[in-house]
Design a protein around this motif. Sequence first.
Motif, short mmCIF file in Angstrom:
data_model
loop_
_atom_site.label_atom_id
_atom_site.label_comp_id
_atom_site.label_asym_id
_atom_site.label_seq_id
_atom_site.Cartn_x
_atom_site.Cartn_y
_atom_site.Cartn_z
N MET A 136 20.98 -5.41 24.08
CA MET A 136 19.70 -5.93 24.57
C MET A 136 19.38 -5.37 25.96
O MET A 136 18.25 -4.95 26.24
CB MET A 136 19.72 -7.45 24.62
N VAL A 137 20.36 -5.36 26.85
CA VAL A 137 20.12 -4.88 28.21
C VAL A 137 19.79 -3.39 28.21
O VAL A 137 18.94 -2.93 28.98
CB VAL A 137 21.33 -5.19 29.12
N SER A 138 20.40 -2.63 27.31
CA SER A 138 20.09 -1.19 27.24
C SER A 138 18.65 -0.95 26.81
O SER A 138 18.04 0.06 27.18
CB SER A 138 21.05 -0.49 26.27
N GLU A 139 18.09 -1.88 26.02
CA GLU A 139 16.72 -1.73 25.53
C GLU A 139 15.68 -2.25 26.51
O GLU A 139 14.52 -1.85 26.45
CB GLU A 139 16.57 -2.46 24.18
N THR A 140 16.07 -3.17 27.38
CA THR A 140 15.10 -3.81 28.27
C THR A 140 15.29 -3.44 29.74
O THR A 140 14.32 -3.39 30.50
CB THR A 140 15.17 -5.34 28.13
N ASN A 141 16.54 -3.21 30.15
CA ASN A 141 16.83 -2.91 31.56
C ASN A 141 17.96 -1.88 31.65
O ASN A 141 19.07 -2.20 32.10
CB ASN A 141 17.24 -4.18 32.32
N PRO A 142 17.71 -0.64 31.22
CA PRO A 142 18.77 0.37 31.26
C PRO A 142 19.33 0.59 32.67
O PRO A 142 20.51 0.90 32.83
CB PRO A 142 18.10 1.64 30.72
N GLY A 143 18.49 0.39 33.69
CA GLY A 143 18.98 0.52 35.06
C GLY A 143 20.01 -0.53 35.40
O GLY A 143 20.98 -0.27 36.14
N VAL A 144 19.84 -1.73 34.86
CA VAL A 144 20.81 -2.82 35.09
C VAL A 144 22.12 -2.50 34.38
O VAL A 144 23.20 -2.73 34.93
CB VAL A 144 20.22 -4.15 34.61
N LEU A 145 22.02 -1.96 33.17
CA LEU A 145 23.25 -1.61 32.44
C LEU A 145 24.03 -0.54 33.18
O LEU A 145 25.26 -0.59 33.27
CB LEU A 145 22.91 -1.14 31.03
N LYS A 146 23.31 0.43 33.74
CA LYS A 146 24.00 1.49 34.50
C LYS A 146 24.76 0.89 35.68
O LYS A 146 25.91 1.27 35.96
CB LYS A 146 22.98 2.51 34.99
N LYS A 147 24.13 -0.06 36.36
CA LYS A 147 24.82 -0.70 37.48
C LYS A 147 26.00 -1.52 36.99
O LYS A 147 27.06 -1.58 37.64
CB LYS A 147 23.84 -1.59 38.24
N ALA A 148 25.85 -2.17 35.82
CA ALA A 148 26.94 -2.99 35.26
C ALA A 148 28.17 -2.15 34.94
O ALA A 148 29.30 -2.61 35.05
CB ALA A 148 26.44 -3.71 34.01
N GLU A 149 27.93 -0.89 34.53
CA GLU A 149 29.06 0.00 34.21
C GLU A 149 29.92 0.25 35.44
O GLU A 149 31.12 0.50 35.34
CB GLU A 149 28.53 1.34 33.67
N ASN A 150 29.31 0.19 36.62
CA ASN A 150 30.02 0.50 37.86
C ASN A 150 30.32 -0.73 38.71
O ASN A 150 30.64 -0.61 39.89
CB ASN A 150 29.20 1.50 38.68
N THR A 151 30.18 -1.92 38.10
CA THR A 151 30.45 -3.16 38.83
C THR A 151 31.67 -3.84 38.25
O THR A 151 31.68 -4.23 37.07
CB THR A 151 29.24 -4.12 38.75
N ARG A 152 32.71 -3.96 39.05
CA ARG A 152 33.93 -4.62 38.59
C ARG A 152 33.69 -6.13 38.48
O ARG A 152 32.98 -6.73 39.29
CB ARG A 152 35.08 -4.36 39.57
N ALA A 153 34.26 -6.73 37.46
CA ALA A 153 34.15 -8.18 37.25
C ALA A 153 35.12 -8.89 38.19
O ALA A 153 36.33 -8.65 38.11
CB ALA A 153 34.45 -8.53 35.80
N PRO A 154 34.63 -9.75 39.09
CA PRO A 154 35.52 -10.42 40.04
C PRO A 154 36.63 -11.24 39.39
O PRO A 154 37.72 -11.36 39.95
CB PRO A 154 34.56 -11.32 40.83
#
Length: 595
Positions: A136-154
Amino acid sequence: MATKVQPSTKKEKTQLVDMNWDPITRIVGSLGIYTKIDFENRTVAECKSTSSIFRGYSIFMKDKDPRDAHFITSRICGICGDNHATCSCYTQNMAYGVKPPNISEWIVNLGEAAEYMFDHNIFQENLVGVDYCEKMVSETNPGVLKKAENTRAPNADKHGYRTIADIMRALNPFSGEYYREALQVSRSTREMFCLMEGRHVHPSTLYPGGVGTVATVQLMTDYTTRLMRYVEFMKRAVPLHDDLFDFFYEALPGYEQVGNRRILLGCWGAFQDPEVCNFSYKDMNAWGNKMFVTPGVVVDGRLVTTDLVDINLGIRILLGSSYYDDWKGQGKFVERDPLGNPVDERHPWNQHTNPHPQRRDLDDKYSWVMSPRWYDGKDHLPLDTGGGPLARLWATALAGKVETDHVKATGQSVKIRLPKTGLKPEVELEWKIPKWSNTLERNRARTYFQAYAAACALHFAERAMAEIHAGNTKTWERFEVPDEAVGCGFTEAVRGVLSHHMVIQDGKIANYHPYPPTPWNASPRDSFGTPGPYEDAVQDQPLFEENNRENFKGIDIMRTVRSFDPCLPCGVHMYLGKGKSLERLHSPSGGSPEE
């Protein structure tokens, strides 16, 4: 259709586009969301919530034997039928003047706790979770998904996913690991429910006066073994969702305004304490305040009341934009409550249901949902339930009345202690009152309340086991149906406030009105023009979807509506078309309409 306003010197053009999602269905295809989108400013300019289904339970309950009420009202819903059965039994207990044996109420609590765990789990992970999954995020907010790929989960060490994108992939429908795991967990919670109430979702062992469940050590053992597996799952679920929702705040500055509305929360309380509760109306404030989820109305962050008598008397049923004729002048069923307080004509005890089918008109009548409001002596407040968990945790936290070995309300938070399980040590979770009543916080609260329900269930199982060891295994008390009586029941359906109101005359039901959470949340504009909570939360919210008008999916709108856990729903169907433009020419100094 085009509407123009006479310009003076400078013209400012705004285009509003009609975008409709009808039906939004998960079970019953009757919820429609009608919006006007301002794509230039990326906001929702207007929202109307509609329902195309009329149920009519308040009509065909008349003249029925009151003892059938819980079996009939359970069929109102194929999702939360047990909540209706429970609430109806509470209502009947009051009308008949019967106090069930303690063990039976611990059993009811265990069944309802299992239902919260089951329903919140499957909705959060398998239905709401899809809104935040990788696909869903890739279809609506690809920029957010790109950031998610580089954000470590605390909290990666607690839930096992290294990045936020890994969490999103785990939520992908059917292929996602966490998505599939949640389906397995929901099965065990359903088994827990059936152990206590016989059948899901329409209980076969709930009755006024008690339950038909046989109380044994084996019963409690079978329940607890499943419960502990769920407890272990929650030790992953809570930190996982904290990471996911915190990320959206970080990745999309301003996202706190999505679904945000004034803090107007209602909770009717849940989980009776049988040591105190006798179901007498005259004692309702006392036993209501001993519930393990505290009833309360929260206005602008302040706890207005925890008194169930006040809550009951403040309920008003308004019509406004709904398909009914008013009942003003048709007469009251109840002039005064059992304490002598006057009962308003618009209270459910005095409601008459006069359906008036007609064509939908979004400028006038457009929904079968009435508009419940809570009257504080000055205003008719459009309370919402926060999807259920947000209001429950908020009211319980502020009240500070609940404390067991497993949960504690502190006045600012709710602490939840989950004991050591097979693979994980004991943990203490803390839900803190948030800054906003918005989309993400409704969803976050749903995960924390699953842990809260599990912790409460541990307490209920311990108390039930103590009753069994003491030989107190009688689970039902006899009663007589009076010729004349009134009753009301208050509890929390999965997605929020639930009350049943019954009037008995000549030994039969003269009036019966159930009010579940969806009428509160999905109500249209009322008699004063006040929008309902869905409408209010969606209207004026910003839009962060990266798609343009031609490819617009409305994901931020859908996230907001689904954060309330709408009970008209099961797979989402959307109709978009190309939209219809409304062109407006605005002048800074105003002007007269121009054809």
